[in-house]
Enzyme design. Sequence first.
Site, PDB file in Angstrom:
ATOM      1  N   LYS A  73      19.028  26.086  45.776  1.00  0.00           N
ATOM      2  CA  LYS A  73      20.306  26.724  46.419  1.00  0.00           C
ATOM      3  C   LYS A  73      20.801  28.261  46.280  1.00  0.00           C
ATOM      4  CE  LYS A  73      25.189  25.668  46.649  1.00  0.00           C
ATOM      5  NZ  LYS A  73      26.147  24.190  46.263  1.00  0.00           N
ATOM      6  N   SER A 148      29.076  22.144  50.222  1.00  0.00           N
ATOM      7  CA  SER A 148      27.863  23.971  49.936  1.00  0.00           C
ATOM      8  C   SER A 148      26.448  23.921  50.572  1.00  0.00           C
ATOM      9  CB  SER A 148      28.702  24.925  49.322  1.00  0.00           C
ATOM     10  OG  SER A 148      28.374  23.769  47.684  1.00  0.00           O
ATOM     11  N   SER A 172      29.284  18.842  46.200  1.00  0.00           N
ATOM     12  CA  SER A 172      28.461  19.416  47.477  1.00  0.00           C
ATOM     13  C   SER A 172      26.828  19.123  47.138  1.00  0.00           C
ATOM     14  CB  SER A 172      28.669  21.345  47.340  1.00  0.00           C
ATOM     15  OG  SER A 172      29.976  21.953  47.713  1.00  0.00           O
TER      16      SER A 172
HETATM   17  N1  GLN Z   1      33.383  20.584  50.155  1.00  0.00           N
HETATM   18  C1  GLN Z   1      34.519  20.832  48.479  1.00  0.00           C
HETATM   19  C2  GLN Z   1      35.170  22.126  48.197  1.00  0.00           C
HETATM   20  O1  GLN Z   1      35.119  22.131  49.209  1.00  0.00           O
HETATM   21  C3  GLN Z   1      33.473  20.779  47.146  1.00  0.00           C
HETATM   22  C4  GLN Z   1      32.133  21.986  47.297  1.00  0.00           C
HETATM   23  C5  GLN Z   1      31.246  22.201  45.894  1.00  0.00           C
HETATM   24  O2  GLN Z   1      30.913  21.260  45.099  1.00  0.00           O
HETATM   25  N2  GLN Z   1      30.984  22.950  45.703  1.00  0.00           N
HETATM   26  O3  GLN Z   1      35.331  22.659  47.410  1.00  0.00           O
END
Ligand code: GLN
Length: 469
Positions: A73, A148, A172
């Site tokens: 990532k 994400s 994420s």
């Molecule tokens: N979808 C969650 C958010 O928008 C989780 C994001 C993440 O785990 N980086 O914060």
Amino acid sequence: MTIKELRAKFITGEYTPVDALNDTLSNIKENEDIHAFLELFSAALDQAKAATERFKTEGEKAPLLCGIPLAIKNNILIQGERTTAASKILENYHATYDATIIKKLREAGAVLVGGTNLDEFAMGSSTENSAFGPTKNPLDSSRVPGGSSGGSAAAVAMGAVPAAIGTDTGGSIRQPASFCGLVGFKPTYGAVSRFGLIAMGSSFDQAGPLTNSVADAELLHNTMAGTDAMDSTTITPDTYPEVIIKDKYRIGIPRDFLKEGIDADVMELFEKNIQDLIEAGHEVVNIELPLFAKGLAAYYISMPAEVSSNLARYDGIRFGTKVEGDDLLGDYLNSRAEGLGAEVKRRILLGTYVLSAGYYDAYYGKSEALRDMMREELKDTFKDVDLVMTPTTPTPAFKFGSQEDLLAMYVQDIFTVPVNLTGVPAISLPAGMVQRDGKDLPVGVQYIAPHAGDARLFDFGKKIYDSKL
Ligand code: GLN
């Protein structure tokens, strides 16, 4: 292919790390429209060549990840490589050092293929917030891969790499794994060093694997885990309670938490997974976790608070592309106005608001108090059960642009954020398929273990999932 299958071929020499890298690169080219990658690392070829030589001389003594192509990532620092966190403000940023997990993956012989797409600074559930355009779900390109870590999930699901590394602040890793039919693992907070991860919420963030098998997730996690002098929140092995591994587990379902908002066929599949567990001899009981339902509210207070403080460094002076103004304040304002996207700005505003003197006690203080109470609630629960089971997400992958109502997008995280709020480990395993518009789409089931119970999740996952592969 799994990492283990690939390694077996490297050992016999029928297929080499250089072959694997070439196949990875052609796959990425063929799937360019998926847009899984933001960067391809030119150093990968030398790493693959070196790995190929090592297998010639060392054979099965070569390190466990020798020659394995991995996607990383693009919010994890790799020395010399462009690491943007999918933000315009870091468009020209090249990392000056390796994250600790990258050092460890290198030592284990991995070939670092490229940096994958994400929601800007890991804020989102769809990769639609990437400043460089979204990633498509390889299983249905009209749908999102989740986020994400959507690029990491897509890279594995499209077959470019056997595994990828993501980060998980509120789901994420697990949510994109669920949307792309993969195994996704979020470790116990502090099991893995955050040194060299571009911070989102420092008391939530952990890096972990997205893979095709639980054994591969275990291998990658064990490679990356460990105490690190550069991250004072990493836990030492002697602070781990002994993890009890059992033949059959007692699994708790927080029924009250699963009453509404879940697609009917996702719930049906969840029930079928429960039946399968019972047939396999595990025990399934109903439990109550009333505070879990408040997790989403706490997450969207504590997380933005940490975001607002972590992202203060991107001001065009200390970090980030500078856009000149009339004076110093003008430089700050212009750099941040142009460099940061809408979702990131929204969270910074929300975060500074909940931390401001007049509101700190009303919001931030309460949210942190709730986190403590949730930890206690979970501790009590784990006196009775070995694991807690929920769907990973309330729906399968959704269509691009379909979650225009922000709250609908935030509700994606309802089952995953309590895990980060409390710091416990969880794994998402593929649970089956549901149909949308004539297409089969995967959904996942999440299993949560007590603090530092990572090994139990691997043991359980191998029993119920890998054994069927
Ligand atoms: N979808 C969650 C958010 O928008 C989780 C994001 C993440 O785990 N980086 O914060």
